[in-house]
Design an enzyme around this catalytic site. Sequence first.
Site, PDB file in Angstrom:
ATOM      1  N   GLU A 368       0.797  -1.232   0.000  1.00 43.25           N
ATOM      2  CA  GLU A 368       0.000   0.000   0.000  1.00 43.25           C
ATOM      3  C   GLU A 368       0.831   1.285   0.000  1.00 43.25           C
ATOM      4  O   GLU A 368       0.477   2.250   0.687  1.00 43.25           O
ATOM      5  CB  GLU A 368      -0.962  -0.012   1.200  1.00 43.25           C
ATOM      6  CG  GLU A 368      -1.918  -1.185   1.138  1.00 43.25           C
ATOM      7  CD  GLU A 368      -2.774  -1.347   2.386  1.00 43.25           C
ATOM      8  OE1 GLU A 368      -3.938  -1.751   2.239  1.00 43.25           O
ATOM      9  OE2 GLU A 368      -2.292  -1.107   3.510  1.00 43.25           O
TER      10      GLU A 368
HETATM   11  C1  TNX Z   1      -4.468  -4.231   4.647  1.00 43.80           C
HETATM   12  S1  TNX Z   1      -2.809  -6.621   4.384  1.00 43.80           S
HETATM   13  C2  TNX Z   1      -3.222  -3.948   5.184  1.00 43.80           C
HETATM   14  C3  TNX Z   1      -3.119  -3.468   6.557  1.00 43.80           C
HETATM   15  C4  TNX Z   1      -4.457  -3.329   7.214  1.00 43.80           C
HETATM   16  C5  TNX Z   1      -5.327  -4.501   6.817  1.00 43.80           C
HETATM   17  C6  TNX Z   1      -6.644  -4.515   7.509  1.00 43.80           C
HETATM   18  C7  TNX Z   1      -1.722  -5.537   4.279  1.00 43.80           C
HETATM   19  C8  TNX Z   1      -0.430  -5.976   3.841  1.00 43.80           C
HETATM   20  N1  TNX Z   1      -2.035  -4.257   4.567  1.00 43.80           N
HETATM   21  O1  TNX Z   1      -2.429  -2.231   6.590  1.00 43.80           O
HETATM   22  O2  TNX Z   1      -4.278  -3.292   8.591  1.00 43.80           O
HETATM   23  O3  TNX Z   1      -5.528  -4.453   5.443  1.00 43.80           O
HETATM   24  O4  TNX Z   1      -7.333  -5.697   7.253  1.00 43.80           O
END
Ligand code: TNX
Length: 568
Positions: A368
């Site tokens: 992300e």
């Molecule tokens: C996605 S899964 C994220 C996290 C959040 C999560 C909540 C991932 C690698 N990144 O930053 O906490 O979703 O479900």
Amino acid sequence: MSTTPSSAPATGPDPLAGTREPTAADLAGDAAALAAGQLPTAERAPGPAVVPGAVVATSAPGHSATVALGDVLPAPAHVRPVPGADFRLAEQTVIHGEPAARAAADQLAALLRPATGFPLPVTVGPTGPATGAITLALVDPDLGPEGYRLDIDRTGVRLTAATPAGLGHGVQTLRQLLPAAVESPTPVAGPWVLPGGTIADRPRFGYRGAMLDVARHFFAVDEVLRVVDHLARYKLNHLHLHLTDDQGWRIAVESWPRLTEVGGATAVGGGPGGWYSRDDYRRIVGYAAERHVTVVPEIDLPGHTHAALTAYGRLAPDGVAPPPYTGTEVGFSYLDPDRELTYSFVADVLGEVAALTPGPYLHIGGDEAFKVPADAYARFVDRVQRIVASTGKTVLGWHQIAPAPHAPGRVLQFWGRTADDPVVADAVRRGARLVMSPADRTYLDMRYTPDSPVGHDWAGAIDVRRAYDWDPTGYLDDVPAGAVLGVAAPLWTEYVTSRAELEHMLLPRLPAIAELGWSPRASHDWTGFRRRLAAQGPRWETAGTGYHRCPEVPWPVAVVPAPRSAGS
Ligand code: TNX
């Protein structure tokens, strides 16, 4: 003693004959708990959930039938019961280990003493007593680095393995083969009978894990150690700690002290946060290692770095320290991939974390980073992968790092939700291996059902059957089974704030993931799993562990073991 060649067919949970089906009374108890409409006591109140005087059945001495040899979770690879060959633990029972098995022998004694009240002395030497002992030995029975073999007959118990980890897993099996009352912190009545026969067991995958997000909400060392206990009980061997995120930086870095002093001082919702000193982290790592659990530290880069920027404004792309962030959005923060300072910061942090970490992996996050253009992102990951290699560690990262060049040994943690991921498949062709954490199956922060009291729902509701009924090597198209190192279940904590909520989310889904990671595919069977899972409920209750009494599992009515009287 009977023998089970390691080539014996995998019998999985089938040899579970003799275990009782839930009775009408059990099911009525479930219905009553559900009708109460809220978290049952076991979920709300950490600490012994079942106490004398609670509204549950009380057993007389002789509190429960012998556990069937195959009633172990995760299901063992080979099980051969021998009727009439049960071994009964007694006041005089000795635990004997050869010198290299001493730690496992001590661990077994420490697990069994509180409930049995037996002294269970540990003796060490080349050979133990001929009868009346539980003997642990490190031999090479070709059971691999984590396998073990257990032979139980009327004269004694013999646990063998090629490694201390194998013995540790065998100890956990022995614990589950005793009645649930063995989890009692104080002496209770026996009998303490181990079912006769042989188990020869080894895992399907080498990487079986869970992730705990200590960044969104901080969890103190003791709470993390409890999570390690839950992992070890189900033979999970990796604890991934998500140590840094926008809302908090939780691991001390001596060369950048404000990371924790400033970056560790808050959490989602504005709480006080917290962080681990180097000694705290060493304590977690050491406790985990004693239980054959490898800690995988994650420093999430280049996104999810807002807390670091609050501590050191010069790391921020605009050079100005932002105020702390206590919300739950993702994807807005980043380290500038075009500045040298970024890489000296990353090298300092990863160098210190690597030096504190005995395990082989450093997890670099990589998810992300929405504000970083794709080409700059791939260059950043390439460079960080080289920094990890220079520390002597192997790179693990969320599967977003797939487009970057291959680095020797690198592992991608897949958290997607679609079978078709050509970028990941291409990275695998270039040499990457995978840990499977598909969000719609393994995300322990998802709600059990749409009306669960805690959790996210962006990957859908995940009840225990959904967590169990899939195959880590069958999820992704165009990826060979041999590229899958294992499976891991992440627990993000935006909405998880306490030990009770942690255990509510972990249990009973964690054992589902554990069985996918350990047991042979041929033994996969929802009906048998759910019955074995139900038998864990009284164990958790007796141990004071919270769990979610989900309706699809036939949880038995809790039974209070009678206190131990002389001679029982
Ligand atoms: C996605 S899964 C994220 C996290 C959040 C999560 C909540 C991932 C690698 N990144 O930053 O906490 O979703 O479900």
